[in-house]
Write a protein that holds these residues in place. Structure first.
Motif, short mmCIF file in Angstrom:
data_model
loop_
_atom_site.label_atom_id
_atom_site.label_comp_id
_atom_site.label_asym_id
_atom_site.label_seq_id
_atom_site.Cartn_x
_atom_site.Cartn_y
_atom_site.Cartn_z
N THR A 118 59.97 39.89 2.26
CA THR A 118 61.22 39.96 1.51
C THR A 118 60.97 40.24 0.03
O THR A 118 61.64 41.08 -0.59
CB THR A 118 61.99 38.62 1.66
OG1 THR A 118 62.18 38.35 3.05
CG2 THR A 118 63.34 38.70 0.97
N PHE A 419 63.67 44.48 13.70
CA PHE A 419 65.03 44.02 13.41
C PHE A 419 65.07 43.18 12.14
O PHE A 419 66.04 43.25 11.37
CB PHE A 419 65.58 43.23 14.60
CG PHE A 419 65.80 44.07 15.82
CD1 PHE A 419 66.74 45.10 15.81
CD2 PHE A 419 65.08 43.86 16.98
CE1 PHE A 419 66.94 45.89 16.93
CE2 PHE A 419 65.27 44.64 18.10
CZ PHE A 419 66.20 45.66 18.08
N VAL A 420 64.03 42.38 11.91
CA VAL A 420 63.97 41.56 10.69
C VAL A 420 63.94 42.47 9.46
O VAL A 420 64.67 42.25 8.48
CB VAL A 420 62.73 40.63 10.71
CG1 VAL A 420 62.48 40.03 9.33
CG2 VAL A 420 62.93 39.51 11.73
N ARG A 423 67.20 44.22 8.74
CA ARG A 423 68.16 43.33 8.07
C ARG A 423 67.82 43.16 6.59
O ARG A 423 68.70 43.20 5.73
CB ARG A 423 68.18 41.96 8.77
CG ARG A 423 69.27 41.04 8.25
CD ARG A 423 69.31 39.72 8.97
NE ARG A 423 68.19 38.88 8.58
CZ ARG A 423 67.22 38.50 9.39
NH1 ARG A 423 67.21 38.92 10.66
NH2 ARG A 423 66.24 37.73 8.99
N LYS A 426 68.40 46.48 4.76
CA LYS A 426 69.77 47.00 4.94
C LYS A 426 69.76 48.45 5.44
O LYS A 426 70.67 49.23 5.13
CB LYS A 426 70.58 46.87 3.66
CG LYS A 426 70.82 45.43 3.23
CD LYS A 426 71.64 45.35 1.96
CE LYS A 426 72.02 43.91 1.63
NZ LYS A 426 70.86 43.01 1.46
N SER A 428 69.55 51.01 8.93
CA SER A 428 69.85 50.95 10.36
C SER A 428 68.54 50.82 11.14
O SER A 428 67.45 51.14 10.62
CB SER A 428 70.58 52.21 10.82
OG SER A 428 69.73 53.34 10.71
N THR A 432 64.92 52.51 10.26
CA THR A 432 63.77 51.62 10.12
C THR A 432 62.64 52.06 11.06
O THR A 432 61.47 52.06 10.68
CB THR A 432 64.17 50.16 10.43
OG1 THR A 432 65.27 49.78 9.60
CG2 THR A 432 63.01 49.21 10.18
#
Length: 468
Positions: A118, A419-420, A423, A426, A428, A432
C-alpha cells in the motif's frame, strides 16, 4: 474417483467456496460408496487439524498483523529508500528490497501486498510512475513473502508431506535471493527503456547509514558466536547481544535494525535449536509485541484487538480448508488416485525433468483456480509418492510447488493478490492483470532455475545438516 473430483469441480464452477466444495464432494462419495463409517470420516477431518506444526499458523498470521499495526512497514520503506532509492527506477527497487525485508516477518504474499505494498504503490504514483508499473512490481515482489522464511505455505506443505519445516525454511533463502536479483535486473531494464531516473538524490551519508544497519544485523550472530567461543553460555550471550542491540537502536534511532532482526532471530533460533519452527511462530509474535508496545510504542488496545480478530478470521478460514482437504485427500488415496497418477506418469516418462515440467504446468493451472492452502492440501498427497519414484527430494518439491502457487495468486480468476492490488490501485481487475504480465518474466525465469537446478534449493539446508 470421477465422482469425487467431478463433483468438486462442478461445485467450484457454481461458485461454491473451496472448503465447502471439498467437504460436500467427500460426503457425497462416502454416502454413495460407503467406503467408511461416518465416525471414521469425522475422525479424519479432526486429525487434519490435530497437528503440532499447525499451531504455527495462527501465530505467524498474528505476527504479520502485529507488524503491520506496529508501524514497521513505514520504517522498512524508509530503510529501503536510503539503501536503493538513488538507483535508476529507485522506488521500484525500493519496492523489491522492502518486500524482501517484510517477507522475513509476514510469511504470506497477501500480508506483503496489503501491508508494505500500500505504501509503495502510493509512493510510486506520487513520484510520477505509471500506476501499472507500481502494481506490476508490487505483485511480483509480493511473491517473495512465502519463499523467504518464515512461510505459512511451507508450514502446511511440511505437515502434508511429512517434511522438515525447518529445512523448508532454510531452503527458501537462496531461491528468494535469486528471485530478488532477477526482479531488480528487470527493474533496471525497464528503467533504461522507459527513462526512469532515481527518486532520491545520492547521499553517501544516507547510504552509509542504511549499510551500517545491515552490518549491525549481520554482526549480531557473529558476536554471539564469538561470545560462546569465549566460554559464555548461549542464553547469556544472546541476552547480552540483544541488550546491546536495543540500546544502540534506542540511542541512534535506526530506521529498521529491529525489523531486520526478525528473520535473523527466527532463523538463528531454529538453527541453534532454541526452538522448533512452530515455536518460532510464537517468538515472532513476542518480538512483534516488543516492537509495537515497548520500542516504537505504536500499538493501542484497539489496534491489538483488531489484529487479534483479523487473525481469528484468517485462521478459521485456513483451518476450515485444511479440515475439508484432509478428508478429501484421504479419499483420493482410498480411491487410488495417487497410484493411478504415478503409474500414468511413469508410463509417460522416466525422466525427472519431464515430470517436473508437467508438474509445473499442472500447478500453474491449478494455482489460477484454487486457494494456495487448498491446492497444497489436495495435490501434495498425490504428487509426493510420484516424486519419490523419480528421486526428487520433498524439500525441493515443496519450494517448486510454493513458487508455482504464488504465481497463481497473481492470475485470474482466483488470484487473491491480484484482487487486493486492484482494490489498492483502484484499477479494474482486467487492467491489473495486464499490468502484472510483464513482471511474470522474472518469476518464470526464477521458477525454471529453481525447478531444474536443485542445488539452489538444497545447498543451504544441506550445509546446515538439515538434509542428508
Amino acid at each position: 474417483m470421477l465422482l469425487l473430483i467431478g463433483s468438486f469441480l462442478f461445485l467450484l464452477i457454481l461458485g461454491t467456496p473451496v472448503a465447502v466444495s471439498m467437504a460436500v464432494a467427500s460426503l457425497a462419495y462416502l454416502v454413495i460408496y460407503g467406503v467408511a463409517p461416518d465416525i471414521i470420516a469425522a475422525q479424519r477431518m479432526i486429525a487434519g487439524v490435530e497437528s503440532f506444526p499447525l499451531i504455527a499458523v495462527p501465530f505467524f498470521i498474528l505476527a504479520g498483523n502485529l507488524m503491520n499495526i506496529a508501524g514497521v512497514t513505514g520504517r522498512i520503506y524508509k530503510f529501503a529508500l536510503s539503501l536503493v532509492g538513488w538507483m535508476k527506477g529507485g522506488l521500484a527497487q525500493v519496492n523489491i528490497i522492502g518486500s524482501v525485508v517484510f517477507s522475513g516477518m509476514s510469511g504470506t504474499a497477501l500480508a506483503d501486498a496489503a501491508g508494505i505494498g500500500t505504501i509503495e504503490i502510493k509512493a510510486m504514483k506520487d513520484h510520477g510512475y505509471p500506476v501499472e508499473a507500481a502494481v506490476g512490481v508490487t505483485a511480483a515482489s509480493a511473491t517473495l513473502g512465502p519463499i523467504f522464511p518464515p512461510s505459512l505455505p511451507f508450514v502446511i506443505y511440511g505437515m502434508m508431506a511429512n517434511a522438515s519445516i525447518g529445512a523448508l525454511f532454510m531452503a527458501g533463502i537462496v531461491p528468494g535471493v535469486v528471485m530478488a536479483i532477477l526482479m531488480m535486473l528487470t527493474v533496471y531494464i525497464f528503467a533504461k527503456r522507459k527513462g526512469w531516473g532515481s527518486d532520491t538524490p545520492f547521499e553517501l551519508k544516507q547510504l552509509l547509514a542504511a549499510s551500517l544497519e545491515v552490518v549491525i544485523v549481520l554482526a549480531f550472530p557473529v558476536a554471539i558466536y564469538l561470545m560462546i567461543l569465549a566460554g559464555m553460555s548461549v542464553n547469556v550471550a544472546v541476552l547480552i547481544g540483544l541488550a546491546v542491540l536495543v540500546a544502540l537502536d534506542w540511542y541512534f534511532d535506526f530506521s529498521a535494525v529491529m525489523a531486520l532482526m526478525t528473520p535473523v532471530l527466527l532463523i538463528g533460533g531454529m538453527t541453534m535449536g532454541w526452538f522448533t519452527p512452530t515455536e518460532a511462530a510464537v517468538a515472532a509474535v513476542l518480538w512483534s509485541l516488543f516492537l509495537g508496545l515497548v520500542r516504537y510504542r505504536t500499538m493501542t488496545v484497539r489496534t491489538l484487538a483488531k489484529a487479534s480478530f483479523d487473525t481469528i478470521e484468517t485462521t478459521a478460514s485456513v483451518l476450515f480448508i485444511v479440515t475439508a482437504a484432509s478428508i478429501f485427500a484421504w479419499l483420493l488415496t482410498v480411491s487410488q488416485a495417487a497410484q493411478l497418477f504415478s503409474d500414468f506418469m511413469f508410463g509417460l516418462t522416466d525422466n525427472w525433468w519431464t515430470f517436473l515440467i508437467i508438474v509445473n504446468i499442472l500447478l500453474l493451472v491449478v494455482g489460477a483456480f484454487l486457494d494456495t492452502i487448498a491446492a497444497i492440501s489436495i495435490l501434495v498427497p498425490i504428487l509426493m509418492p510420484v516424486a519419490a519414484r523419480y528421486g526428487i527430494d520433498p524439500v525441493h518439491l515443496g519450494v517448486v510447488i510454493t513458487l508455482n502457487l504464488m504465481i497463481g495468486l497473481l492470475t485470474p480468476p482466483v488470484g487473491m493478490v491480484l484482487f487486493v492490488l486492484a482494490r489498492i490501485s483502484k484499477l479494474s481487475v482486467e487492467k491489473t492483470t495486464l499490468a502484472i504480465l510483464p513482471w511474470m518474466i522474472p518469476l518464470f525465469l526464477a521458477l525454471g532455475l529453481i525447478t531444474f537446478i536443485p542445488a539452489i534449493t538444497m545447498w543451504l539446508p544441506t550445509q546446515l545438516g538439515l538434509i542428508r
